[in-house]
Design a protein around this motif. Structure first.
Motif, short mmCIF file in Angstrom:
data_model
loop_
_atom_site.label_atom_id
_atom_site.label_comp_id
_atom_site.label_asym_id
_atom_site.label_seq_id
_atom_site.Cartn_x
_atom_site.Cartn_y
_atom_site.Cartn_z
N SER A 2 -21.61 -49.25 20.43
CA SER A 2 -20.36 -49.96 20.21
C SER A 2 -19.40 -49.14 19.37
N ARG A 3 -18.12 -49.14 19.74
CA ARG A 3 -17.08 -48.45 18.98
C ARG A 3 -16.45 -49.43 18.01
N LYS A 4 -16.26 -49.00 16.79
CA LYS A 4 -15.74 -49.88 15.75
C LYS A 4 -14.24 -49.67 15.59
N ILE A 5 -13.50 -50.75 15.71
CA ILE A 5 -12.03 -50.72 15.60
C ILE A 5 -11.64 -51.56 14.39
N ARG A 28 -10.32 -56.52 21.35
CA ARG A 28 -11.56 -57.24 21.68
C ARG A 28 -11.74 -57.44 23.18
N SER A 29 -10.66 -57.27 23.94
CA SER A 29 -10.77 -57.43 25.39
C SER A 29 -11.48 -56.26 26.06
N VAL A 30 -11.70 -55.20 25.28
CA VAL A 30 -12.33 -53.99 25.82
C VAL A 30 -13.83 -54.04 25.54
N GLU A 31 -14.62 -53.95 26.59
CA GLU A 31 -16.07 -53.99 26.45
C GLU A 31 -16.56 -52.80 25.65
N GLY A 32 -17.50 -53.05 24.77
CA GLY A 32 -18.09 -51.97 23.99
C GLY A 32 -17.39 -51.72 22.67
N TYR A 71 -15.00 -46.45 10.79
CA TYR A 71 -14.40 -46.89 12.05
C TYR A 71 -14.06 -45.70 12.96
N ASP A 72 -14.12 -45.96 14.26
CA ASP A 72 -13.73 -44.97 15.26
C ASP A 72 -12.22 -44.95 15.48
N ALA A 73 -11.57 -46.08 15.22
CA ALA A 73 -10.13 -46.19 15.40
C ALA A 73 -9.58 -47.19 14.40
N GLN A 192 -9.58 -48.79 24.35
CA GLN A 192 -9.97 -48.05 25.55
C GLN A 192 -10.15 -46.56 25.24
N LEU A 193 -9.22 -46.01 24.46
CA LEU A 193 -9.32 -44.59 24.10
C LEU A 193 -10.49 -44.34 23.16
N ALA A 194 -10.77 -45.30 22.28
CA ALA A 194 -11.92 -45.13 21.38
C ALA A 194 -13.21 -45.04 22.18
N VAL A 195 -13.31 -45.85 23.22
CA VAL A 195 -14.49 -45.81 24.08
C VAL A 195 -14.58 -44.47 24.80
N ARG A 196 -13.44 -43.98 25.26
CA ARG A 196 -13.44 -42.74 26.04
C ARG A 196 -13.65 -41.50 25.17
N LEU A 197 -13.11 -41.51 23.95
CA LEU A 197 -13.06 -40.29 23.14
C LEU A 197 -14.13 -40.17 22.07
N ALA A 198 -14.69 -41.28 21.63
CA ALA A 198 -15.68 -41.20 20.55
C ALA A 198 -16.91 -40.44 21.03
#
Length: 202
Positions: A2-5, A28-32, A71-73, A192-198
């Motif tokens: 899970s990515r932390k925002i 929160r609408s983004v899975e993960g 946090y990732d973002a 979405q970018l946090a999921v892609r880039l982390a």
């Protein structure tokens, strides 16, 4: 994993608080993604804040600068004060020197949204915040024109490609549906970018 925002904001009268909740909803609408909503401390004396009509009963917990590294973002929200961020947010960010020294925020995503009284400062407030993110080595993310609300000019609104915003007027105007939509879009894009880039090995 899970990515932390983190949606971290300062709000004197509740307008940025309302946008912050919309940003968090979009993220929160983004899975993960795991999303936290926090605020920076008020530094105006309570008697002065009360006399000025500040909204002091906000639900979000107070953040500590040291928490940012977890946090990732991070999506920062701050109203404008003469085209710049207010002292409350500046005071908080001025305490992040240890994070800068350790490189703790390098390659994490940073994004900013705002609220203005008349629309003046809608862009400069966000742009004045970006150098702090750059000094921390963060990846700076704004909105894009994929957010169709940016094309809407038939009503007064805040927001720009740099980030979501609202126009508060004399304080009685609350964020419009267009402005809330832009805030949700910003939260969603950051997540979405946090999921892609982390990095995958976190």
């Amino acid at each position: 994993m899970s990515r932390k925002i983190l949606v971290l904001y300062y709000s004197a009268f509740g307008h940025v608080e309302t946008l912050a909740k919309a940003v968090a909803q979009g993220a929160r609408s983004v899975e993960g993604c795991e999303v936290d909503l926090k605020r920076v401390p008020e530094i105006v004396p309570e008697a002065v804040a009360t006399a000025s009509g500040y909204k002091l009963d906000q639900d979000a917990p107070i953040a500590d600068p040291s928490e940012l590294a977890a946090y990732d973002a991070i999506v920062f929200g701050a109203p404008t004060r003469f085209g710049n961020v207010p002292a409350q947010m500046r005071n908080f960010m001025d305490q992040t020197g240890p994070l800068w020294k350790a490189g703790s925020l390098i390659d994490k995503i940073g994004s900013v949204f705002t609220s203005t009284g008349t629309g003046a400062g809608n862009e400069s407030t966000i742009l004045s915040f970006w150098p702090t993110l750059a000094h921390h080595g963060m990846i700076i993310v704004g909105l894009s024109y994929a957010s169709t609300g940016l094309y809407q000019i038939d009503e007064m609104r805040g927001g720009s490609p740099y980030g979501a915003g609202t126009v508060a007027g004399n304080g009685s105007r609350t964020p419009s549906q267009v402005e809330l939509g832009l805030a949700r879009d910003q939260g969603q894009r950051v997540a979405q970018l946090a999921v892609r880039l982390a990095p995958e090995d976190k």
